[in-house]
Design a protein around this motif. Structure first.
Motif, PDB file in Angstrom:
ATOM      1  N   VAL A 125       0.906  -1.149  -0.057  1.00 24.99           N
ATOM      2  CA  VAL A 125      -0.003  -0.148   0.008  1.00 24.99           C
ATOM      3  C   VAL A 125       1.088   1.308   0.101  1.00 24.99           C
ATOM      4  N   TYR A 126       0.603   2.159  -0.770  1.00 24.76           N
ATOM      5  CA  TYR A 126       1.381   3.386  -0.979  1.00 24.76           C
ATOM      6  C   TYR A 126       0.640   4.587  -0.530  1.00 24.76           C
ATOM      7  N   THR A 127       1.581   5.665  -0.152  1.00 22.79           N
ATOM      8  CA  THR A 127       0.945   6.720   0.190  1.00 22.79           C
ATOM      9  C   THR A 127      -0.160   7.543  -0.861  1.00 22.79           C
ATOM     10  N   ALA A 128       0.029   7.147  -2.344  1.00 25.38           N
ATOM     11  CA  ALA A 128      -0.684   7.502  -3.346  1.00 25.38           C
ATOM     12  C   ALA A 128      -0.210   6.636  -4.569  1.00 25.38           C
ATOM     13  N   ASP A 129      -1.283   6.719  -5.447  1.00 22.36           N
ATOM     14  CA  ASP A 129      -0.872   5.737  -6.594  1.00 22.36           C
ATOM     15  C   ASP A 129       0.360   6.359  -7.461  1.00 22.36           C
ATOM     16  N   PRO A 130       1.613   5.483  -7.419  1.00 21.63           N
ATOM     17  CA  PRO A 130       2.798   5.867  -8.090  1.00 21.63           C
ATOM     18  C   PRO A 130       2.776   6.246  -9.789  1.00 21.63           C
ATOM     19  N   PRO A 134       5.029  10.075  -8.691  1.00 21.16           N
ATOM     20  CA  PRO A 134       6.284   9.292  -8.610  1.00 21.16           C
ATOM     21  C   PRO A 134       6.965   8.982  -7.703  1.00 21.16           C
ATOM     22  N   ASN A 135       6.872   9.946  -6.387  1.00 18.47           N
ATOM     23  CA  ASN A 135       7.726   9.925  -5.160  1.00 18.47           C
ATOM     24  C   ASN A 135       6.840   8.965  -3.985  1.00 18.47           C
ATOM     25  N   ALA A 136       5.722   8.647  -4.395  1.00 19.54           N
ATOM     26  CA  ALA A 136       4.767   7.767  -3.526  1.00 19.54           C
ATOM     27  C   ALA A 136       5.549   6.890  -2.719  1.00 19.54           C
ATOM     28  N   ARG A 137       5.332   6.837  -1.502  1.00 21.78           N
ATOM     29  CA  ARG A 137       6.194   5.939  -0.543  1.00 21.78           C
ATOM     30  C   ARG A 137       5.209   4.714  -0.006  1.00 21.78           C
ATOM     31  N   LYS A 138       6.023   3.549  -0.125  1.00 28.08           N
ATOM     32  CA  LYS A 138       5.209   2.376   0.481  1.00 28.08           C
ATOM     33  C   LYS A 138       5.316   2.150   1.929  1.00 28.08           C
ATOM     34  N   LEU A 139       4.007   1.925   2.349  1.00 27.70           N
ATOM     35  CA  LEU A 139       3.870   1.867   3.726  1.00 27.70           C
ATOM     36  C   LEU A 139       4.109   0.388   4.489  1.00 27.70           C
ATOM     37  N   LYS A 140       4.863   0.505   5.392  1.00 22.27           N
ATOM     38  CA  LYS A 140       5.081  -0.782   5.977  1.00 22.27           C
ATOM     39  C   LYS A 140       3.824  -1.682   6.860  1.00 22.27           C
ATOM     40  N   HIS A 141       3.067  -0.401   7.806  1.00 24.16           N
ATOM     41  CA  HIS A 141       1.824  -1.223   8.228  1.00 24.16           C
ATOM     42  C   HIS A 141       0.672   0.194   8.005  1.00 24.16           C
ATOM     43  N   VAL A 142      -0.464  -0.496   7.890  1.00 24.30           N
ATOM     44  CA  VAL A 142      -1.615   0.621   8.058  1.00 24.30           C
ATOM     45  C   VAL A 142      -2.644   0.305   9.036  1.00 24.30           C
ATOM     46  N   SER A 143      -3.367   1.012   9.683  1.00 28.73           N
ATOM     47  CA  SER A 143      -4.405   0.633  10.630  1.00 28.73           C
ATOM     48  C   SER A 143      -5.496   0.090   9.760  1.00 28.73           C
ATOM     49  N   HIS A 144      -6.519  -0.513  10.440  1.00 29.76           N
ATOM     50  CA  HIS A 144      -7.644  -1.251   9.815  1.00 29.76           C
ATOM     51  C   HIS A 144      -8.370  -0.094   9.263  1.00 29.76           C
ATOM     52  N   ASP A 145      -8.627   0.978  10.455  1.00 32.48           N
ATOM     53  CA  ASP A 145      -9.529   2.225   9.952  1.00 32.48           C
ATOM     54  C   ASP A 145      -9.178   2.854   8.884  1.00 32.48           C
TER      55      ASP A 145
END
Length: 415
Positions: free
Chosen positions: A178-183, A187-198
């Motif tokens: 899951v990324y901070t935005a669609d790359p 282009p510099n969207a960042r991949k997230l290691k973890h995200v909460s359910h909510d």
């Protein structure tokens, strides 16, 4: 020994070689001592091909028959994967959703899972088999095959994991998390290691295509550990977790985009109690989900109501609104199809003032007009013109510095 549920999407199952690749990944997990249940989508493009066939035959095909037709795509994938596993020495068996007791309610083509009877799955696991299940489909109370709508295989996988009390449900797709935005847009969207359910639930609902929103709802409700991983690498991906305190220090997690939106405007309704209920009850009875709503008193003493919805529901919602409009002698109904919704999402918004002001300024200073706004504790959504979405995504991502310290994502792999 742990029980793991894998889910593979259409791209992962897109060819014979890719199915063999999936079989090798599943076999490797089995060799590590895990029990495996695998939920599969149809091969890439197959559901669209079958749907097109339906409309070639009939201009308005019955929804029941469309479900009968398009459900066969998952059957093909499931049986081929079972064959591929058997071919490399790992006995497997495939089932349709109806064969394992996946019971549904609601409308054809967008049914909801009511319950799952997994006794048959448990029996085969005890026999040492890998169990393959068709996603996206189930059986209603009248014995009709129903489908769960786009992304329904994710929901099937999490529902099965919940019933089996699986140790982990891994959603394998053509992205590595899951990324901070669609790359493809940022282009510099960042991949997230973890995200909460909510947060993940909001992001999925608001257009992040990595996970289907109903699957996240299931995961949250039944405490299913959930991960998003790539079929084509060994990257650990993104873990969808319960709330943890460190997440509150991050104001925003991501920015999302929901295309294919439309707005219906019902003009000059009588300004009397119950008029809004009359409209939205009629729309709901047609199985249409309404999103953003604005009700305003106009200069003539009447009421104007605007609401947004998915473009696929525009025909039935328009007809329903016009019928109510005629019943109450309103002025008329207009439709706009050139709109989209951009949203910012983050748990930290609850304790951080100024997010809305920064969002509106980022859009306004770049000449992007906001037509409607909706909010919750952890998201703000803006309806804008479709022509402005690419710019909007970039300027919002930059304003909130979501790509800082980011590893540049591969544009080719983000769906």
């Amino acid at each position: 020994m742990s029980l793991i549920v894998h889910k593979y999407g259409g791209t992962s199952m897109g060819s014979v070689e890719r199915i063999r690749q999936v079989a090798r990944r599943v076999a490797a997990a089995k060799d590590q001592g895990h029990d495996l249940v695998v939920v599969v989508s149809a091969m890439a493009g197959e559901t669209d091909r079958l749907t097109d066939l339906a409309y070639e035959i009939c201009a308005d095909p019955p929804a029941r028959e469309v479900d009968m037709l398009i459900s066969t795509g998952e059957q093909v994938s499931a049986s081929l994967l079972a064959m591929a596993l058997c071919d490399i020495g790992h006995p497997a068996i495939s089932f349709t959703g109806s064969q394992i007791g996946m019971l549904t309610v609601g409308h054809h083509r967008k049914a909801r899972i009511q319950e799952v009877h997994a006794e048959r799955v448990i029996e085969k696991l005890r026999q040492g088999l890998i169990v393959i299940i068709t996603g996206f489909q189930g059986l209603d109370v009248e014995g009709n095959i129903t489908t769960l709508g786009r992304g329904g295989s994710d929901t099937s996988a999490v529902a099965v994991a919940a019933v089996l009390k699986a140790d982990l449900c891994e959603i394998y797709t053509d992205v590595d998390g899951v990324y901070t935005a669609d790359p493809r847009l940022v282009p510099n969207a960042r991949k997230l290691k973890h995200v909460s359910h909510d947060t993940m639930l909001e992001m999925a609902t608001l257009g992040a295509k990595v996970l289907q929103s109903r699957s996240v709802e299931f995961a949250k409700k039944y405490h299913v550990p959930l991960a998003v991983r790539s079929t084509f690498s060994d990257d650990p991906g993104t873990l969808i977790v319960e709330e943890i305190s460190e997440m509150e220090s991050t104001v925003l997690t991501g920015v999302t985009l929901l295309r294919d939106q439309a707005r219906i405007n019902v003009l000059d309704l009588p300004n009397v109690p119950g008029i809004a209920a009359k409209i939205f009850k009629a729309v709901a009875e047609e199985g249409v989900n309404v999103d953003m709503i604005v009700l305003t008193e106009n200069n003539y003493g009447g009421t104007d109501i605007s609401f947004t919805l998915g473009i696929g529901d525009i025909k039935i919602a328009h007809a329903t609104a016009e019928r109510i409009c005629n019943d109450v002698s309103a002025k008329g109904v207009t439709v706009e199809k050139d709109v989209a919704k951009v949203s910012v999402v983050g748990i930290g918004m609850q304790s951080q003032p100024g997010v809305a002001a920064d969002l509106f300024d980022a859009l306004g200073s770049n000449g992007i007009n906001i037509e409607m706004i909706s909010t919750s504790e952890i998201k703000i959504s803006c309806l804008i013109k479709s022509k402005d979405v690419d710019l909007a995504m970039r300027v919002i991502h930059e304003r909130f510095k979501l790509g800082e310290d980011a590893v540049i994502a591969d544009k080719e792999t983000q769906a």
